[in-house]
Scaffold this motif. Structure first.
Motif, mmCIF file in Angstrom:
data_model
loop_
_atom_site.group_PDB
_atom_site.id
_atom_site.type_symbol
_atom_site.label_atom_id
_atom_site.label_comp_id
_atom_site.label_asym_id
_atom_site.label_seq_id
_atom_site.Cartn_x
_atom_site.Cartn_y
_atom_site.Cartn_z
ATOM 1 N N ASN A 299 -55.103 -4.725 45.573
ATOM 2 C CA ASN A 299 -55.614 -5.862 46.338
ATOM 3 C C ASN A 299 -56.408 -5.378 47.546
ATOM 4 O O ASN A 299 -55.878 -4.669 48.407
ATOM 5 C CB ASN A 299 -54.445 -6.737 46.798
ATOM 6 C CG ASN A 299 -53.772 -7.417 45.628
ATOM 7 O OD1 ASN A 299 -54.333 -8.298 45.006
ATOM 8 N ND2 ASN A 299 -52.552 -6.984 45.312
ATOM 9 N N VAL A 300 -57.669 -5.758 47.586
ATOM 10 C CA VAL A 300 -58.584 -5.305 48.647
ATOM 11 C C VAL A 300 -59.252 -6.535 49.263
ATOM 12 O O VAL A 300 -59.689 -7.440 48.542
ATOM 13 C CB VAL A 300 -59.653 -4.353 48.078
ATOM 14 C CG1 VAL A 300 -60.642 -3.946 49.168
ATOM 15 C CG2 VAL A 300 -58.992 -3.123 47.482
ATOM 16 N N SER A 301 -59.354 -6.559 50.593
ATOM 17 C CA SER A 301 -60.021 -7.652 51.305
ATOM 18 C C SER A 301 -61.152 -7.085 52.150
ATOM 19 O O SER A 301 -60.974 -6.079 52.860
ATOM 20 C CB SER A 301 -59.044 -8.392 52.217
ATOM 21 O OG SER A 301 -57.988 -8.958 51.467
ATOM 22 N N GLY A 302 -62.309 -7.733 52.083
ATOM 23 C CA GLY A 302 -63.400 -7.353 52.966
ATOM 24 C C GLY A 302 -63.078 -7.737 54.401
ATOM 25 O O GLY A 302 -62.589 -8.834 54.670
ATOM 26 N N ASP A 303 -63.328 -6.838 55.335
ATOM 27 C CA ASP A 303 -63.083 -7.119 56.755
ATOM 28 C C ASP A 303 -64.189 -8.020 57.304
ATOM 29 O O ASP A 303 -65.377 -7.811 57.020
ATOM 30 C CB ASP A 303 -63.051 -5.822 57.561
ATOM 31 C CG ASP A 303 -61.901 -4.916 57.151
ATOM 32 O OD1 ASP A 303 -60.863 -5.441 56.706
ATOM 33 O OD2 ASP A 303 -62.043 -3.678 57.281
ATOM 34 N N TYR A 368 -60.410 -8.415 44.515
ATOM 35 C CA TYR A 368 -61.132 -8.375 45.784
ATOM 36 C C TYR A 368 -61.242 -9.778 46.388
ATOM 37 O O TYR A 368 -61.553 -10.748 45.697
ATOM 38 C CB TYR A 368 -62.528 -7.791 45.587
ATOM 39 C CG TYR A 368 -63.349 -7.779 46.852
ATOM 40 C CD1 TYR A 368 -63.130 -6.811 47.828
ATOM 41 C CD2 TYR A 368 -64.303 -8.764 47.087
ATOM 42 C CE1 TYR A 368 -63.869 -6.821 49.016
ATOM 43 C CE2 TYR A 368 -65.036 -8.775 48.265
ATOM 44 C CZ TYR A 368 -64.807 -7.801 49.221
ATOM 45 O OH TYR A 368 -65.523 -7.821 50.383
ATOM 46 N N THR A 369 -61.016 -9.861 47.710
ATOM 47 C CA THR A 369 -61.188 -11.101 48.460
ATOM 48 C C THR A 369 -62.356 -10.931 49.429
ATOM 49 O O THR A 369 -62.375 -9.983 50.232
ATOM 50 C CB THR A 369 -59.914 -11.461 49.248
ATOM 51 O OG1 THR A 369 -58.822 -11.589 48.335
ATOM 52 C CG2 THR A 369 -60.098 -12.761 50.015
ATOM 53 N N ASN A 370 -63.316 -11.859 49.381
ATOM 54 C CA ASN A 370 -64.503 -11.748 50.235
ATOM 55 C C ASN A 370 -64.143 -11.767 51.714
ATOM 56 O O ASN A 370 -63.228 -12.482 52.140
ATOM 57 C CB ASN A 370 -65.467 -12.904 49.974
ATOM 58 C CG ASN A 370 -66.193 -12.769 48.656
ATOM 59 O OD1 ASN A 370 -66.196 -11.704 48.045
ATOM 60 N ND2 ASN A 370 -66.810 -13.845 48.210
ATOM 61 N N GLY A 371 -64.899 -11.005 52.476
ATOM 62 C CA GLY A 371 -64.880 -11.131 53.924
ATOM 63 C C GLY A 371 -66.009 -12.059 54.359
ATOM 64 O O GLY A 371 -66.774 -12.580 53.538
ATOM 65 N N THR A 372 -66.141 -12.278 55.666
ATOM 66 C CA THR A 372 -67.174 -13.178 56.196
ATOM 67 C C THR A 372 -68.005 -12.459 57.252
ATOM 68 O O THR A 372 -67.453 -11.854 58.184
ATOM 69 C CB THR A 372 -66.548 -14.434 56.820
ATOM 70 O OG1 THR A 372 -65.806 -15.135 55.820
ATOM 71 C CG2 THR A 372 -67.619 -15.356 57.386
ATOM 72 N N LEU A 373 -69.311 -12.531 57.094
ATOM 73 C CA LEU A 373 -70.249 -12.036 58.108
ATOM 74 C C LEU A 373 -70.745 -13.247 58.887
ATOM 75 O O LEU A 373 -71.370 -14.156 58.323
ATOM 76 C CB LEU A 373 -71.414 -11.312 57.447
ATOM 77 C CG LEU A 373 -72.561 -10.912 58.384
ATOM 78 C CD1 LEU A 373 -72.086 -9.909 59.428
ATOM 79 C CD2 LEU A 373 -73.737 -10.350 57.583
ATOM 80 N N THR A 374 -70.458 -13.275 60.194
ATOM 81 C CA THR A 374 -70.903 -14.370 61.064
ATOM 82 C C THR A 374 -72.087 -13.885 61.896
ATOM 83 O O THR A 374 -71.979 -12.892 62.629
ATOM 84 C CB THR A 374 -69.769 -14.828 61.992
ATOM 85 O OG1 THR A 374 -68.660 -15.258 61.193
ATOM 86 C CG2 THR A 374 -70.221 -15.967 62.887
#
Length: 464
Positions: A299-303, A368-374
């Protein structure tokens, strides 16, 4: 001077002692019984019915010619374990069911091969050959010892051995049930060549109570394939693969017992049946490996990341949650890069940080779980604005002679600057009075939505 009775039966009997015959026996049939042991130490032909009674009733047959167990009917005392030894300089054939679960059985081919073509049963079975031992019938034994400089290829589906040991040339052994490598006269399993040991069944554990050593320089010099678990009771270094490598197949590392042993590498989602050492999925991996049939989920999550429009793009990183097993690290399993919009494509707002080329090696599955770029709006400023003088009219209304110039755009973009009004600080006549201008932005070569005006008011001076 030897025994030759043609087609007639020869009977030898010793009620209390042993029988030892060192001359050639060419009887049509030999019927020998002894209260002690029976030793035949020369060529024997014809049929032999040999029986012993008592605790010293070992039977030993040594012959320069080939031996066929179909020529022997052997009975020993049922109250004690005996050793039955057949030694031949020209090979041994087991042509029918031979041996029993009580006695120790030794088949020693100092020349020629051993062919197990009939069911072979012993408490302890020793197979020693300078040639090859093969089988078309099953071996059943509490312990199996493999000796000699030859090659043992013993893969009958009915094999049932509790403990395997030996010191020999090459070993290729398999059975469905659980198997231990331990001591059967010889401690552990040592081969000058390759070692392949398999326990293929659903409960086919392989247990190491002693070490396994290969002297082969072949790539996969030492292979153990358990149908279920690998259990190590032989210390921190139970496997010595020579100049090659070891591969140990099992199902699930969490069910194994490592006993202080730590592999330098792992592989998942692979079984011996589908991914033998010669399969591309294994040859693509180098070095010693523990090989597991399960496929763990990593399980990997984008920061989450942030930036201002036009600023340098942030480095994308990820966090590994659950899933790494058996000493693996993210660095040894994961490769590739996450993906998110960059440059002018990273418009103001939010964007998903996706998996990109990030992938798991070694047979892991990646969740994989997407991260968010703000992305925040870039701030632009107005410079060079100038107001017109006016005649007192009782209002604060002002006009601009020069609307001004925008600064702070990114990527060489241009915007349209629109004046939305201007006003004096008050309506009284005076000189050098402050004029505050207001503006709006609209698209040019860039998008107005990616920008905001600086919060400080744009001011100039003029006279009333």
């Amino acid at each position: 001077a030897g025994i030759d009775s043609g087609a007639n039966a020869t009977v030898l009997s010793s009620l209390n002692g042993a029988i030892a015959q060192t001359q050639a026996i060419t009887a049509g049939s030999l019927n020998a019984s002894a209260g002690g042991g029976i030793t035949l130490s020369t060529n024997v032909s014809g049929s032999q019915t040999l029986s012993t009674t008592g605790v010293a009733g070992n039977i030993s047959i040594t012959s320069a010619n080939a031996l066929d167990t179909g020529n022997f009917s052997i009975t020993t005392d049922s109250g004690s374990a005996q050793t039955v030894s057949l030694s031949s300089g020209a090979g041994i054939t087991v042509s029918g069911a031979f041996g029993n679960s009580q006695d120790r059985l030794k088949l020693l081919a100092t020349g020629g091969n051993i062919a197990v073509n009939g069911a072979l049963t012993a408490s302890e079975l020793t197979l020693s050959t300078t040639g090859a031992s093969t089988q078309t019938a099953a071996i059943t034994a509490t312990g199996l010892e493999l000796l000699g400089s030859g090659t043992h290829t013993l893969n009958n589906a009915g094999n049932a051995v509790a403990t395997l040991a030996g010191n020999t040339g090459n070993v290729d052994y398999s059975q469905a049930g659980a198997l231990a490598v331990g001591t059967v006269n010889t401690a552990g399993l040592t081969a000058s060549g390759k070692v392949l040991v398999r326990a293929t069944g659903a409960a086919g554990d392989i247990t190491l109570n002693n070490t396994v050593t290969s002297g082969s320089a072949a790539n996969d010099s030492l292979v153990l394939a358990a149908g279920r678990n690998f259990i190590n009771n032989a210390g921190a270094t139970p496997l010595t693969p020579g100049a090659g490598r070891f591969l140990v197949y099992s199902t699930d590392p969490t069910a194994n017992t490592f006993g202080g042993f730590a592999s330098t590498g792992n592989a998942f989602g692979r079984s011996y049946a589908a991914n033998a050492p010669s399969d591309a999925s294994m040859t693509s991996l180098s070095g010693n490996r523990m090989v597991y049939s399960i496929t763990p989920v990593l399980n990997v999550s984008g920061d989450n990341q942030s930036k201002v429009y036009g600023a340098a793009d942030p480095a994308l990183s990820y966090t590994v949650g659950s899933g790494l097993v058996a000493g693996d690290t993210a660095g040894s399993v994961l490769a590739g890069l996450l993906a998110a919009p960059t440059g002018s494509a990273a418009s103001a707002g939010t964007h998903a940080i996706t998996q990109g080329t990030l992938a798991a090696a070694l047979g892991y599955s990646l969740a994989y779980t997407n991260g968010t770029l703000t992305v925040s709006k870039a701030t632009v400023s107005v410079t060079g604005a100038a107001a017109n003088n006016k005649t007192y009219d009782g209002s604060t209304a002002a006009t601009l002679g020069t609307i001004g110039t925008l600064t702070g755009m990114a990527y060489g973009e241009l915007l349209t600057l629109n004046s939305t009004g201007a006003s004096f600080s008050n309506a009284d006549a005076g000189t050098g009075k402050t004029v505050t201008a207001t503006y709006s932005l609209s698209n040019g070569t860039g998008l107005a939505g990616n920008y905001q005006l600086a919060a400080a008011p744009v001011t100039t001076v003029a006279d009333i």
